[in-house]
Each structure stands twice: as structure tokens, then as C-alpha cells.
Design a protein around this motif. Structure first.
Motif, PDB file in Angstrom:
ATOM      1  N   ASN A  35       2.185   1.972  -3.230  1.00 37.45           N
ATOM      2  CA  ASN A  35       1.125   2.168  -4.222  1.00 37.45           C
ATOM      3  C   ASN A  35       1.119   1.055  -5.268  1.00 37.45           C
ATOM      4  O   ASN A  35       0.971   1.301  -6.467  1.00 37.45           O
ATOM      5  CB  ASN A  35       1.276   3.532  -4.902  1.00 37.45           C
ATOM      6  N   SER A  52      -3.631   4.471   1.834  1.00 34.33           N
ATOM      7  CA  SER A  52      -3.737   4.350   0.379  1.00 34.33           C
ATOM      8  C   SER A  52      -3.946   5.720  -0.247  1.00 34.33           C
ATOM      9  O   SER A  52      -4.778   6.511   0.214  1.00 34.33           O
ATOM     10  CB  SER A  52      -4.900   3.426   0.005  1.00 34.33           C
ATOM     11  N   HIS A  53      -3.187   5.992  -1.318  1.00 31.52           N
ATOM     12  CA  HIS A  53      -3.358   7.257  -2.032  1.00 31.52           C
ATOM     13  C   HIS A  53      -4.671   7.273  -2.804  1.00 31.52           C
ATOM     14  O   HIS A  53      -5.317   8.311  -2.946  1.00 31.52           O
ATOM     15  CB  HIS A  53      -2.174   7.477  -2.972  1.00 31.52           C
ATOM     16  N   CYS A  54      -5.040   6.133  -3.363  1.00 28.78           N
ATOM     17  CA  CYS A  54      -6.322   6.003  -4.034  1.00 28.78           C
ATOM     18  C   CYS A  54      -6.768   4.541  -3.910  1.00 28.78           C
ATOM     19  O   CYS A  54      -5.963   3.666  -3.579  1.00 28.78           O
ATOM     20  CB  CYS A  54      -6.231   6.417  -5.503  1.00 28.78           C
ATOM     21  N   THR A 107       0.827  -1.208   0.000  1.00 28.95           N
ATOM     22  CA  THR A 107       0.000   0.000   0.000  1.00 28.95           C
ATOM     23  C   THR A 107       0.862   1.260   0.000  1.00 28.95           C
ATOM     24  O   THR A 107       0.595   2.215  -0.742  1.00 28.95           O
ATOM     25  CB  THR A 107      -0.916   0.000   1.234  1.00 28.95           C
TER      26      THR A 107
END
Length: 1205
Positions: free
Chosen positions: A543, A596-598, A540
Motif C-alpha cells: 500500500n 490495490s486496497h484503494c 501495491t
């Protein structure tokens, strides 16, 4: 001599610091100082604090204010200062050894309390003489010793010859002195008691003085040897030693030999302490027995490091490391004689302990002042050697024996902490506190990370492939089956570190394969789950796509959640084991979402139906954990959605970016749908739970509501088409939901201005009214503990402390937010009422709101506005009687009843004009029937519960006033309401009458209070009439010879009523006949007295009301009374009328004809002629009536004469 000003630390080191000329006491070792504050590390007389070390290093005069006279006293003898050492050096050193012998002989003396003072003085004097001499040697070398000129051929004076030999003589004598005193570690009195002052008398035994004198000698010898070298700038040979032994002894070799011996002695002392230190106390237990030993370490560090900078001498770390290495030599190895004789039981642990504590001494500067910013000399080479000795095999704990396991526990505590430890090892800049780690395996990981990163930086991926091949080959099925718990921990730490510095996916894939080789007992180990989750977190953070790991891990979670669901409550061991695994997954997944970035489609896999099974099996503490996780994930999804919306709203967004953002939004919607699918049905079912749900339930429901506002399409079909309104209806407006949940939920809802605005524009025009209704219910039900379990329905306390503090705070917050609603603000504004949230509690705020609604209704100008407000007001109340019904059951809550009756009473009075309308009158009837006239009240023989009776007594005036206003304001006179009012008065006049009319509390009767507190309200006259009618009908009814019950109390009540109100003639007309009957029919003194007082007050009241003229009604009452009772109670009637005549003659005058007629009728009835006694009694009454009475008396007499004639 005892006071020497300390050198100022504000001047530069190159300047002479002493500005005084007084004799300064030479520095010495001493642990006799007060350190209770903890800020002082060394004595003021120490070599550090006095500036002696600084002077030595800067080559300054050791004692600039001492030994300046022509003569000096040494060992009790006067010597010429400038020549004594040259002429008599051997004599002086002999005297020094003699003084040492004298001090040693004092050890044999018995140190009892009577002799300690004498022995202390003798020992202190000897020590001072010895120290003074050695300092004299230093001063002489600095001031008087001349550097010999070898090239000069001029004949020299004999003194000069002796002076030239002095350096060699000093080497001889110093060597002899060291041989005489021996090793510090061999001193027989070496023990803790000799170091530490354990009394406050400042008196020390000879052993203390001898030990500290040895410390002084060892250090001063090093100072003298150093000064000789600095002064002469050449090697000095000891001629005597060389001649006798054939070996050479120089100032340099003697310095090194003595330094080595001294360090060995200090190590030996530390070894003695190490053997007594518990492993768990190693970091806190220092190796120095007293501050003097600590000072000696600091002195050696500064001196040796100084010499290493300006000569070929070794640094302090080199000296110490060289000696510590010999501890690892076996007993049959060739060892130098200076090495300590004691062989440590744990050389490795002792070495770690020593360097860890000695390193801390680098913080002290030349003055002994700690400075944490001081740079420490590196000792990494020796630390690396210790690491190599520490690392054994994979299953070893890799622990430093003298450290506790707290670091290991911290590492294993959570996947994130495991990952953070590995990342720390990979940092380019290592932590200075690395030695505090519990495991030397950490050092190994640091070295490995540094080596791999450096190799990959310089040579590309090829070194990594070599390292990978070597490490991977070490782990096969057999090795994995042999791993212990510690080995498994080290396995994960190693592979996490490799993943951190190299190829994450390759390492993770290999680890997944290796875990399949583990023994079955390890498959359910929490460590396995933590390690796997650590890899998931690393994916995570980098990414990367987590789909493979998420699929494996979520499947295992589902299976364990199913086992948890079917496990029985009595299988606590199994449940705890399962919960430990499930909680690892929950915490890890939360961390995944938060970092999480996305979101990707793989994130949805982490939220499977295992959660719906888990929720149904959770107990309270476990449920709180899962709900907290749900809140965190919901908050993260909403935050990501807001960021996406902002990015989509930017100008000039190209199609590629738009497509990417749309894909991200679809992923968010998929995860949101998973949350609705696996969590919401459980939340919905908990609204009707048998016990109060945890507060996180309301928080999670509020978060779901906000999610429905952001992503309405993700909500389930049963909430469509308006999911936000449906959510609020479920958790905020539904009357079956716990008030604790409603209050907390609505607080979240009202705090969100966007949500309120969305509701305002959604066509839900009643959302404010419904919210007000729920607020009212939350306040009314604050004392209800359980809505569904009859045996435990209430908080059975009589004080307002019965409500939990958290719920009261929640109600206060809800009240504050609710009063910001436009509808509430509008009502308060029209009623000109100000709300102060700091002063008003929730109950007072509700009273304020109800009163404001009533005032607003009264101020409205048009019927249409009034009608609309009636409708809105009834919407505010909802099924209000259902809210309070639990308080009226068999279980009693004093505080709940008090709250119910007060609020409802306020409602009846404040909304009296509203209740006068046909729309609201039905609710008023139900309130009266439910609260004031329930079935139990109508049963006169049955006693009401005391808490209920108390609550009614305090609030009854509100109900009576309100009902009376309604009766007067009704659009159509309502006979039923008037009857209800009479019934209430009838029931509670008697219930609240005191047992005795003498009770002072009669004035607090609630029926009387209703009149007293509302004297300015015009409709209250009708209330008074109703009260009088009830008394006349129900309490003053004489049935034949039977008297009304509690007659005295009723008379007292009537008297209080007459006194406090402006009773009119019509009311007197109703009450006076009963009072008169009491006077003639009852002989009880108390009744007669009260009846007489009532008579007097009534006559006065009629007199005032008729303007001085006798009231016709009053006359009529008396005339009827005379006609009914005159024949039998003539004498009592005359007595009563005498009382009346004293107040108002006209009333009685109007009755003369009736009285005379009654007299004559009585005489005719009895047929005995003139009744002389009765006529006399009647004449007595007439005598009080003035001329009219005299005239009547005369007529009676004339009648007598005529009858005789």
C-alpha cells in the motif's frame, strides 16, 4: 512352514503379537511380490512386513513359534536345540560357508529353460538353510544365552565354560563370515537382472538367490551383533582376533565397521545408477535397484536412529553425511579403505540426489507402512554445507545438476510468480518440498532472508545497513554490464528479497539506478519488465505510493505501444517481441488494480494513451487479452465504488472520514475517466467492424454501461445527459451492430436488476419495446455470417447446426431473460400462454411471442387499447424487412430463408387483425411484395432458387390464411390487398403443381394446405372463392383452339379442391364450364378421366348444397354449354349428360326443352331432314330420365309421323 500370520498392527508394540504356535517361515529379503496396484511396498516375507524389525527394537523373541522342539535340523543334520550353538558353533559356521560355496558353484551352470527349475530349487534350498541357521543364532541368544557372573567362584561345568566363551566365538565367526562374503558392491553378479524378477514363472537363477542371501547375511549380522549387546549389556571382545593381530575387535567395533561398509556398498550401488540417470529424470528415478535395497535402507534408518537414542552411537544422518563428505575429497587425499572406489563425476549433484531420495524413506514405519505425517530427523547442517558448495558467482545458474529447469521457468514466467517465489523464501516456516526447486540459489535466498530478519529483529536496522552496504557495493556499472540472462534473473530475485525483508523504497530506487547501467541489448528484455513490474506489485501489496515507478514504467509502455502500432504485419518477429513486453505490462497492471486496497492518482498514470494506440494495432488474440484486462479493471473500479457507497451510507460518519472517502471517490472517478478516454472510442468503432468482434467486446461494453450507471459524470460528453441510455442505444438497440454483440450485451444488461430499474425510472418508457425489437433481430439474423462482405455473407448449410453453439446458447439466455420483462409477461398473461424456457428454443419462443401478441390484440375490449397495442407492436418489429433483406440476395442460405419465411408467415397470420388496421397495413403490403411477390417471382420463365422455393412452399399457408383474414377484417375493403392475394395464389398454384397429376404429393400443395388447416376459420371461404376465381381466370381459359397448359395437373388440383372443401354452387358455376369444355374439346384420356371425376363431384356438391332441388345456376351452366356446343358436339354432350343423369335426373330434365330445341335447330341448319342417328342418341339420353324422358321420346316420334304425313 511357508505360511506365517503377519503380526497385527493394532496391538501395542510392547506386547507379544504372535498368537499361533505353528512354525513360521523366517523373514528374508524378497522382491518376488505383486505390486501392480502400486499400494504394496515390500514383500510379506520381508523384515518389515513380518514384524522382525519391531521385535528387534523392542527386544522381543525374534521367532516365538520356531525352534521350540528339542532338536532342530540345520544343514541337514539334527542338533540339540539348546546346546548346538555352544558345542558346535565353529562347525555350524563352517557348514554355513560351505553352503555359500555350493551356491556360488551353481552360478557356473548354464541356466537354460530346461534346467532353470532344477537350479532354482537347489539355490532356494541352500538359501533357506543359511537363513534358518542365522535366525537360529538370534533365537539362541535371546532364549538360551546366559549372562556370565564374573564374581562367582563356584567351579563351573565344561559346558558353562564353552557357553561363557560363545559371545567371543560369535564375534570371531561373524567377522570371518563377513570377510568371506566380502563387500556387497564387489559381488560379481551385481546387476539389475539379479535384483528384479523379469518373468512371471517364479523361477529365479542362482545369481538372484546368491545376491539376496548376501543381503540377508549383511542384515542378520547387524541384528545378531545388536542382540548380543542388548543381551549382555557389556563390550564383548574377540579373543582370537586380538591374539593374532594384536588389535582389539569387539561387538561394538564390528557393528560400526560392518555398518560403515554396508552403507558404502549401498552408496556404491547408487553411484552406479546415478551415472545412468538423465538430469531431467533425476527426481523420478530412484537410487534403489529393487525393493530389497529400499528395505535395507529403511531397516538401517530405524536401527541406527534407535541405537543413537539409547547409546552414544551416531544417528543415521550422521553416518550417511560422514560418508558423503568423503566423496568431495581429492584423489590424493588420505582415504579410508571402506570408502567406495568409484569416484562420482558430480559429487555435489549425487549428494543432493541421495539425500533427497533417502529422506523419503523416513515415511515408512517399523512395519514398512508409509505415513506421510511421520516426522523426519533434521539434516539441515549437511544441506547448508551443500548449499555453500553450490553457490558460486552471480552469473551462475545456481542449479542442482540433476534437476530440470522447470522451477527456473516457473519463476520467470510472470512478475507475480517471481514475487511469490521471493515471498516463499522469506517465510518463517519453510516448505518441506523446498528441495524440489530447480535452483539451489533459492536455498541461498532462504538463508539470507532468515539471517537478515533475525538480525534486524534482535539488533534493529544496523545489521540491515551492513548487509545493504556489502551487497550494494558488489553491483556497479561494470558488474551490471557483465550480467547474463541468468545473472539478471538472480539480480532481481536478490533485490526483491531485500525489498521484501527490509526497506522497499530504498531497494527499488537503487534497482532503478542500476538498470540504467545495463547493456543496450538488455533494455528491451522481458526480464527487465517482469522485474520492474514485480517491484510495482510489491509497492501495491504494501500500500505504498507507486507514482514514481508508474511514471517510468507507463512511459516505456507508451513508447512500445507506438512501435507496435507502426510495425508491419509481415514483421512478425518484431511484433512478437513487442507484444511480449506489452503483455507483461498489461498483466502486471491488472494485478496492481486487483490487489490495490484503494486507488490513488498514481494509478491513473498506468492507463495512458498507449492503450488507445495498442488497441488499433491488435489482432484478434491480442485484442482478447486487452479486452479481458479492461473488464478486470472495470470490475475492480465498480467494486471499489460500491464499497465506498456503503461506507458513506453508514451512520455517524465524522467529517474526517467523509473527506477521506470523498477523496477516494475522486480518485476512482479519475481512473474511470481514463478508461473512457483511452478505451471507449475503440469499442464504439468496433460495433461496425467487417468481421464479428470477439465476445469480450460486448462484455466490456456492458461493464462500461454499468460504470456509467455508477459514475455517470465520468462518461464522455457525447453520451450525456443520459449515458446509460446512450450506451444501450449504441450496443443494444442499434440495428447496425452485430447480432452476436447485441445478444451478449443485452444478456448482461437484463441480468442487472438495478440497471433495468434505473431505466424504468429514467423516462425511457420504450426501453422494453426496443429490447424486444433487438431480440427479434438477433433471432432473425442468426444465420447471417457477415453483413458487409457480399462474397461470404452466409453460413451455407441446410441444417440448424449452421449457427455457432456459443451464439445459440447466448440467444437462449437472452430469450430466458427477456421473457422476465414485465411487458412480455403481461402479453403472455393476457393471451393465457405459458412459456417454458427448457423446452422452447429461441425460434419457438419468438413464434410463441408473436402469437401471444395477436391473441392479446383480439381480446382487447376497447379501440383505444387496440390502437395502443398496434403502435407498440410496430415498435417491436422496427425495420424488420431490413433484418431479413440479406437472406434475399444472390447468396443463398437455406436455413436463413427457412427461418425468415416461417417467422414472417407466423407474423402475417398471428397479427392478421393488427395488419387489418390502417397503421399496419402498409407493412403487410411491403412484406408480401418483398417475400412473396419479388421481381424474380413475377418472371414466370425464370426459375426460383430451390432453397427459396422450399421455404415458400412450407410457409405459404400461413401467408394465405393471414391475408385472407386481413381482407375480411379490414375496416375499409381494400381492393389492392385483394389483388395481392389473387396474385400470390396465381403465382404459386402453378409453381407448386406437380409435373404429373399422378404424383401423390398433390395433396401437399401449399394453397390446398391453407384451406385444409383452416377449415374452422370463417374467412377461409373467401380464400376458397379467390382460389376458384384465379383458376377460372388464369388456368382454365380456353383461347380458341388453344388449350390451357398443364391441363391435367389443373384438373387434378381442382378435383383435390372439390374433394377437400365444401364447394358451393357459385364456385361450381365458375369451374364447371371449363370442365365441360375439357370433356368435349380434349381427347386425351387422362384429361377426360379427370374432367369426368370433377363433373361428378361438382354435381354431387350442388345436389347437397341445394337440398335435393336442382340449382338454377347449375342448370344455367349446362344450358349455356348446350347452346354453345350443341350444334357441333351433340354426341359428346349427350354422353356428358348421361353421366349427370346418373347422379341427378332433375338437372337433365330441366334441360330437355333446351336439348330438343338444339336438336331441331341442328336439323334445320343442315337442311337434310330428320337426323336419325342424332335422334337415336338423344332418345338414349332421354331413356335415363324416367317418365318425363319417355314422354319427350313420344313427342319426338309424333313429330316424325306428322312430318311424313
Amino acid at each position: 512352514m511357508d505360511n506365517c500370520p503377519a503380526a497385527s498392527t493394532f496391538l501395542t508394540d510392547s506386547l507379544e503379537l504372535e498368537l499361533e504356535t505353528e512354525w513360521c517361515k523366517p523373514p528374508c529379503f524378497s522382491c518376488d511380490f505383486d505390486n501392480r496396484g502400486g499400494g504394496k511396498h515390500f514383500s510379506g516375507e520381508s523384515y518389515l512386513s513380518s514384524g522382525a524389525l519391531k521385535r528387534l527394537i523392542l527386544n522381543l523373541d525374534p521367532l516365538p513359534t520356531n525352534f521350540e522342539e528339542d532338536t532342530v535340523e540345520i544343514f541337514g543334520i539334527q542338533w540339540v536345540t539348546e546346546t548346538a550353538l555352544v558345542n558346535s558353533s565353529r562347525v555350524l559356521f563352517h557348514l554355513l560357508r560351505q553352503q555359500l560355496y555350493n551356491l556360488e558353484t551353481l552360478l557356473q551352470a548354464n541356466c537354460d529353460f530346461g534346467k532353470i527349475s532344477t537350479l532354482h530349487c537347489k539355490a532356494a534350498n541352500i538359501r533357506q538353510q543359511c537363513i534358518t541357521f542365522l535366525h537360529y543364532v538370534k533365537v539362541f541368544i535371546f532364549r538360551s544365552l546366559q549372562v556370565p557372573n564374573a564374581e562367582s567362584h563356584v567351579p563351573v561345568h565344561p559346558y558353562q565354560t564353552l557357553e561363557a566363551q560363545l559371545p567371543s566365538v560369535l564375534i570371531d565367526e561373524l567377522h570371518g563370515l563377513l570377510l568371506y562374503i566380502g563387500h556387497l558392491s564387489e559381488l560379481p553378479i551385481i546387476n539389475t537382472g539379479a535384483f528384479v524378477n523379469q518373468n512371471q514363472t517364479k523361477l529365479f537363477p542362482p545369481s538372484w538367490h546368491l545376491l539376496h542371501l548376501h543381503l540377508d547375511i549383511h542384515w542378520l549380522v547387524l541384528e545378531i551383533l545388536h542382540m548380543l549387546g542388548e543381551k549382555l549389556k557389556q563390550v564383548i571382545y574377540s579373543h582370537q582376533f586380538m591374539n593374532l593381530a594384536g588389535d582389539s575387535l569387539t561387538n561394538v567395533s564390528l557393528f560400526e565397521e560392518h555398518c560403515e561398509n554396508l552403507l558404502c556398498d549401498l552408496i556404491s550401488l547408487s553411484l552406479n545408477r546415478y551415472d545412468k540417470v538423465r538430469p531431467s529424470e533425476a527426481l523420478m528415478s530412484h537410487h534403489c535397484p529393487c525393493p530389497c535395497i529400499k528395505e535395507l535402507w529403511v531397516l538401517l534408518i530405524h536401527l541406527l536412529n534407535h541405537r543413537s537414542k539409547w547409546s552414544l552411537s551416531e544417528s543415521f544422518w550422521n553416518w550417511l553425511n560422514k560418508l558423503l563428505k568423503t566423496l568431495f575429497e581429492k584423489s590424493n587425499d588420505q582415504r579410508r579403505p571402506s570408502v567406495p572406489v568409484i569416484q562420482p563425476r558430480d559429487p555435489l549433484g549425487f549428494s543432493w540426489w541421495m539425500i533427497a531420495h533417502v529422506a523419503s524413506f523416513y515415511q515408512f514405519d517399523r512395519h514398512g507402512i508409509p505415513d506421510e505425517m511421520r516426522q523426519m530427523e533434521s539434516n539441515w547442517n549437511f544441506v547448508e554445507e551443500l548449499l555453500k558448495k553450490s553457490i558460486n558467482v552471480q552469473n551462475s545458474s545456481f542449479s542442482i545438476s540433476w534437476l530440470p529447469l522447470k522451477g527456473l521457468t516457473y519463476v520467470i514466467k510472470s512478475p507475480l510468480s517471481m514475487l511469490e517465489m521471493v515471498k516463499t523464501c522469506c517465510c518463517d516456516k519453510q516448505d518441506h518440498d523446498l528441495y524440489k526447486s530447480s535452483s539451489s540459489y533459492t536455498f541461498f535466498l532462504c538463508i539470507l532472508a532468515k539471517v537478515v530478519k533475525k538480525a534486524m529483529k534482535n539488533n534493529g536496522p544496523h545489521p540491515w545497513k551492513q548487509v545493504k552496504g556489502r551487497i550494494y557495493s558488489k553491483f556497479h556499472q561494470k558488474r551490471m554490464e557483465e550480467l547474463t540472462e541468468v545473472g539478471l534473473q538472480n539480480f532481481f530475485s536478490l533485490f526483491l528479497l531485500l525489498a521484501c525483508v527490509a526497506e522497499v523504497e530504498d531497494v527499488a530506487s537503487h534497482v532503478v539506478g542500476l538498470l540504467n547501467f545495463l547493456k543496450p541489448a538488455f533494455i528491451t528484455s522481458p526480464l527487465i519488465w517482469k522485474g520492474q513490474m514485480a517491484f510495482l506489485l510489491m509497492y501495491t501489496q504494501k500500500n505504498l505510493d507507486i507514482s514514481v515507478l508508474a511514471e517510468i514504467f507507463s512511459g516505456a509502455f507508451r513508447e512500445k505501444a507506438k512501435e507496435f502500432l507502426v510495425s508491419k504485419n509481415d514483421e512478425m518477429g518484431q511484433r512478437q517481441t513487442l507484444w511480449s513486453l506489452l503483455s507483461i505490462y498489461i498483466d502486471g497492471v491488472q494485478e496492481v488494480f486487483e490487489t490495490s486496497h484503494c486507488l490513488h492518482p498514481s494509478h491513473e498514470k498506468l492507463l495512458n494513451d498507449g492503450f488507445s494506440m495498442l488497441l488499433r494495432a491488435c489482432q484478434e488474440s491480442e485484442l482478447r487479452t486487452v479486452l479481458s484486462f479492461l473488464q478486470a479493471v472495470l470490475a475492480r473500479i465498480r467494486s471499489m465504488h460500491q464499497q465506498l457507497c456503503q461506507e458513506l451510507q453508514r451512520e455517524n460518519v465524522d467529517l474526517i472520514v467523509q473527506s477521506s472517502l470523498s477523496a477516494k471517490e475522486r480518485h476512482l472517478a479519475a481512473v474511470a475517466s481514463a478508461l473512457w478516454r483511452h478505451f471507449f472510442s475503440f469499442l464504439k468503432s468496433q460495433r461496425m467492424s467487417q468481421i464479428v468482434p470477439p465476445s469480450q467486446l460486448a462484455d466490456a461494453a456492458a461493464d462500461f454501461t454499468l460504470l456509467a450507471m455508477d459514475l455517470p459524470s465520468t462518461a464522455p460528453s457525447d453520451l450525456q445527459p443520459q449515458p446509460v441510455t446512450s450506451m444501450i442505444q449504441l450496443f443494444g438497440w442499434d440495428d447496425i451492430v452485430w447480432p452476436q454483440v447485441v445478444a451478449r450485451y443485452l444478456s448482461h444488461f437484463l441480468q442487472n436488476s438495478m440497471l433495468c430499474e434505473a431505466l424504468s425510472h429514467s423516462g425511457c418508457v420504450s426501453f422494453q419495446a426496443l429490447t424486444i425489437r433487438s431480440w427479434i433481430r438477433c433471432i432473425l439474423q442468426m444465420y447471417i455470417k457477415n453483413l458487409y462482405v457480399p462474397d461470404d455473407s452466409f453460413i451455407d448449410l441446410n441444417t440448424e447446426q449452421a449457427v455457432e453453439k456459443d451464439y445459440m446458447e447466448q440467444l437462449a439466455e437472452l430469450t430466458r431473460l427477456l421473457f422476465k420483462l414485465s411487458e412480455v409477461k403481461n402479453i403472455l398473461s393476457k393471451a393465457q400462454v405459458e412459456y417454458l424456457p427448457i423446452q422452447e428454443g429461441p425460434k419457438k419462443a419468438l413464434v410463441l411471442f408473436l402469437e401471444a401478441v395477436g391473441i392479446t390484440y383480439g381480446n382487447l375490449p376497447t379501440l383505444s387499447d387496440k390502437s395502443a397495442l398496434v403502435t407498440k407492436s410496430l415498435e417491436y418489429l422496427g425495420e424488420i424487412l431490413k433484418y431479413i433483406k440479406p437472406y434475399l440476395g444472390k447468396k443463398i442460405s437455406s436455413a436463413g430463408l427457412q427461418l425468415t419465411y416461417t417467422i414472417m408467415g407466423t407474423l402475417v397470420k398471428s397479427w392478421a387483425q393488427i395488419f387489418a388496421t390502417s397503421k399496419a397495413q402498409k407493412l403487410l403490403f411491403r412484406i408480401i411484395d418483398c417475400l412473396l411477390l419479388p421481381h424474380t417471382v413475377l418472371q414466370q420463365e425464370k426459375e426460383l432458387p430451390a432453397p427459396m422455393l422450399t421455404a415458400i412452399q412450407k410457409s405459404l399457408p400461413l401467408y394465405l390464411q393471414g391475408m385472407c383474414i386481413v381482407c375480411c377484417q379490414s375496416q375499409n375493403p381494400n381492393a389492392y390487398l385483394t389483388q395481392l392475394l389473387g396474385n400470390v395464389i396465381e403465382q404459386y398454384i402453378g409453381r407448386f403443381l406437380p409435373a404429373s397429376p399422378h404424383v401423390l404429393g398433390l395433396g401437399q400443395h401449399p394453397v390446398l394446405l391453407a384451406l385444409r388447416n383452416s377449415a374452422t376459420v370463417p374467412p377461409m371461404s373467401s380464400l376458397k372463392k379467390c382460389i376458384v376465381q384465379v383458376i377460372r381466370k388464369s388456368y382454365f381459359e380456353f383461347k380458341g383452339s388453344l388449350l390451357p397448359p398443364r391441363l391435367a395437373s389443373i384438373l387434378a388440383f381442382i378435383l383435390q379442391l372439390v374433394k377437400e372443401t365444401n364447394i358451393d354452387v357459385s364456385e361450381v358455376e365458375l369451374l364447371l364450364p371449363g370442365v365441360l369444355k375439357c370433356l368435349v374439346l380434349v381427347s386425351e384420356p387422362q384429361v377426360k378421366r379427370l374432367a369426368t371425376e370433377n363433373l361428378q363431384y361438382m354435381v354431387k356438391a350442388c345436389q347437397v348444397g341445394s337440398g335435393g332441388e336442382p340449382a338454377a345456376q347449375l342448370t344455367s351452366v349446362f344450358r349455356k354449354f348446350i347452346e354453345d356446343y350443341g350444334m357441333r358436339y351433340d354426341y359428346q354432350i349427350y354422353s356428358i349428360l348421361e353421366t349427370v343423369a346418373a347422379l341427378d335426373q332433375q338437372v337433365v330434365i330441366h334441360l330437355i326443352s333446351t336439348l330438343t330445341q338444339s336438336l331441331k335447330s341442328s336439323e334445320r341448319k343442315w337442311g337434310l331432314g330428320r337426323n336419325i342417328a342424332q335422334r337415336e342418341a338423344y332418345s338414349k339420353l332421354l331413356s335415363h330420365l324416367g317418365q318425363v324422358g319417355q314422354d319427350e321420346i313420344q313427342r319426338l316420334q309424333d313429330d316424325n309421323i306428322e312430318s311424313i304425313l
